[in-house]
Design an enzyme around this catalytic site. Structure first.
Site, mmCIF file in Angstrom:
data_model
loop_
_atom_site.group_PDB
_atom_site.id
_atom_site.type_symbol
_atom_site.label_atom_id
_atom_site.label_comp_id
_atom_site.label_asym_id
_atom_site.label_seq_id
_atom_site.Cartn_x
_atom_site.Cartn_y
_atom_site.Cartn_z
ATOM 1 N N ASP B 54 0.879 -1.174 0.000
ATOM 2 C CA ASP B 54 0.000 0.000 0.000
ATOM 3 C C ASP B 54 0.918 1.225 0.000
ATOM 4 O O ASP B 54 1.548 1.539 1.012
ATOM 5 C CB ASP B 54 -0.883 -0.023 1.251
ATOM 6 N N VAL B 55 1.001 1.912 -1.151
ATOM 7 C CA VAL B 55 1.980 2.997 -1.269
ATOM 8 C C VAL B 55 1.667 4.185 -0.364
ATOM 9 O O VAL B 55 2.516 5.041 -0.157
ATOM 10 C CB VAL B 55 2.128 3.493 -2.728
ATOM 11 N N TYR B 146 -8.907 15.136 -7.627
ATOM 12 C CA TYR B 146 -7.954 14.433 -8.485
ATOM 13 C C TYR B 146 -7.066 15.425 -9.232
ATOM 14 O O TYR B 146 -5.837 15.267 -9.300
ATOM 15 C CB TYR B 146 -8.742 13.566 -9.472
ATOM 16 N N THR B 181 -8.524 1.785 -18.669
ATOM 17 C CA THR B 181 -8.088 1.053 -17.484
ATOM 18 C C THR B 181 -9.300 0.811 -16.603
ATOM 19 O O THR B 181 -10.308 1.516 -16.719
ATOM 20 C CB THR B 181 -7.077 1.878 -16.662
#
Lengths: 256, 246
Positions: B54-55, B146, B181
């Site tokens: 989990d970055v 975002y 994606t």
């Protein structure tokens, strides 16, 4: 070397030296047959020798409407419609705007800007008929940020980038991608000529290198590698883009 | 092959652009550390080591970086693909928690991986490629969180490029437009895809492999003079308006 350009025809202007010669060599290394365009026939011949026969020389002045109209159609007939066109011909006319003569201004705009118009008019319809292709212009960091004593050059390279985007929009529906590379200080014979005109050429060269965070000038083959990427299918969804190849110079400057 | 004997770390490696990067770098000769939140137990197969990472967790990234160092002895390339998107909502309706989630994964994920892998990358004069977004360059409606965070990723990319240039570490970003994606298409209706395709000069949305090809270029020796750039891979979206009013 991979054969990204195997069976393709490329047309490169300014192919006698510097970035143009390096990109011709790179495209040929990757399989292209390259039509070498430039004013100096002897320099083109030297590039052709390095390409080992995968080339034809086409000496002409890209800023001359007559030259381009007379010679490009015969080149297309002889070597085929180009899949790739690289506009590397360029020149730098130094000076602040108020010091430039009509001739200075025209020479700068003719070589850096008009050449793209002339060559595009001479190649574009055939490329459309051929099903598309890829065009790469050589703009500059000066397309994004001004430099002193360089007014006409800065204006011409700003225009090259704007033109690149306009061409990208006009070519998209016909499968023609158009992108620009924006080199910073690149160690070319042209730039060396500029350094030689300074009081201390070695110091001038050193300061050009120091201007980049990577701490050096770029090499023509590094610009050629970026052009080859944009020209290749690896960039199949890249169009209307400006790719800086400047060792990080403009990462420090606001780009609008 | 451009990445023969190279070690490449890819985050968000389980799907979309990350998965396409794993395949591309493998095809060009690299061994790959494929990190993903949903990877499950560590495994190794055919030059690809998969780890659950989990970055957004500095600790998890630190452990994975140490494990990668132990396995391979160093790292040449880091590609930050891990990312989350927020629901399509006007700015006033976005839950502050969504900003936080975006911040934690999309920005701090890049901070953690670049910090933890910095020493290994510097040792090999390595390269970093961050996946920002078209939203870092232009406004996308109803994607305020975002867009804000991806703008920060672009700014961070330039900062890292300058700070680490003297060590020979190059840092660049790609800005994909709408890409096919799982993350993007989860919100993609046929109507929206048609509308987006009309706005894109090249007339379609893109495949993850096309983004991976640009990432591979920026990570390769072919981009040796390129650092601090933010490259749009957007089919011409940011070049201008595709049509005149009519």
């Amino acid at each position: 070397m991979s054969g990204r350009f195997a069976g393709k025809v490329a047309l490169v202007t300014g192919a006698g030296s510097g970035i143009g010669a390096a990109v011709a060599e790179r495209l040929a290394d990757e399989g292209a047959f390259v039509v070498l365009v430039g004013r100096r026939g002897l320099a083109l011949e030297e590039t052709a020798v390095r390409l080992g026969g995968h080339a034809a020389v086409l000496p002409l002045d890209v800023a001359s409407s007559g030259d381009v109209a007379a010679r490009i159609p015969e080149a297309l007939a002889a070597h085929g419609t180009p899949d790739v066109v690289v506009h590397a011909a360029g020149q730098t006319v130094l000076g602040a705007l108020h010091d430039l003569s009509d001739e200075d201004w025209d020479r700068q705009m003719d070589v850096n800007l008009r050449s793209i118009h002339l060559l595009t008019r001479a190649t574009w319809p055939a490329m459309v008929e051929h099903g598309g292709g890829s065009v790469v212009t050589v703009a500059s960091t000066a397309s994004h940020a001004a430099f002193p004593q360089d007014a006409a050059y800065v204006a011409s390279k700003g225009a090259v980038l704007a033109l690149t985007k306009a061409m990208a929009l006009d070519g998209a529906a016909d499968g023609i991608r158009v992108n620009a590379v924006c080199p910073g200080y690149i160690d070319t014979p042209n730039l060396r000529g500029y350094f030689d005109g300074q009081d201390d050429p070695a110091a001038a060269a050193a300061s050009a290198g120091a201007a980049a965070p990577l701490g050096r000038m770029g090499r023509p083959d590094e610009i050629a590698a970026a052009i080859a990427f944009l020209a290749s299918d690896d960039a199949s969804f890249v169009t209307g883009a400006s790719l800086l190849v400047d060792g990080g110079v403009l990462a420090q400057v606001p780009v609008g | 092959m451009k990445f023969e004997d190279k070690i490449v770390v890819v985050t968000g490696a389980g799907s979309g652009i990350g998965r396409a990067c794993v395949e591309r770098f493998r095809a060009e000769g690299a061994s790959v550390e494929a990190w993903d939140r949903d990877a499950g137990a560590p495994s190794e197969d055919e030059g690809v080591v998969r780890r659950q990472v989990d970055v957004s967790s500095a600790e998890a990234v630190g452990e994975a970086a140490a494990a990668a160092g132990n396995r391979w002895g160093g790292v040449d390339v880091l590609v930050n693909c891990a990312g989350v998107i927020t629901p399509n909502l006007p700015a006033q309706d976005v839950d502050p928690g969504d900003y936080q989630r975006n911040f934690d994964v999309n920005l701090m994920g890049v901070v953690h991986t670049t910090r933890e892998l910095h020493d290994m990358l510097a040792e090999r004069s390595g390269a970093i490629v961050n996946v920002a977004s078209q939203a870092a360059l232009v406004c996308l409606p109803h994607q305020s969180a975002y867009s804000a965070i991806k703008g920060a990723v672009a700014a961070l990319t330039r900062s890292l490029a300058i700070d680490w240039a003297a060590e020979g570490v190059r840092v660049n970003a790609v800005c994909p437009g709408f890409t096919r994606t799982p993350m993007a298409t989860g919100q993609m209706t046929p109507e929206l895809e048609a509308a987006v395709s009309r706005r894109v000069p090249l007339g379609r949305i893109f495949e993850p492999e096309e983004i991976a090809a640009s990432i591979a270029f920026l990570a390769s020796g072919d981009a040796s003079a390129i650092t601090g750039v933010v490259l749009p891979v957007d089919g011409g979206w940011t070049a201008g308006e595709p049509a005149l009013p009519m």
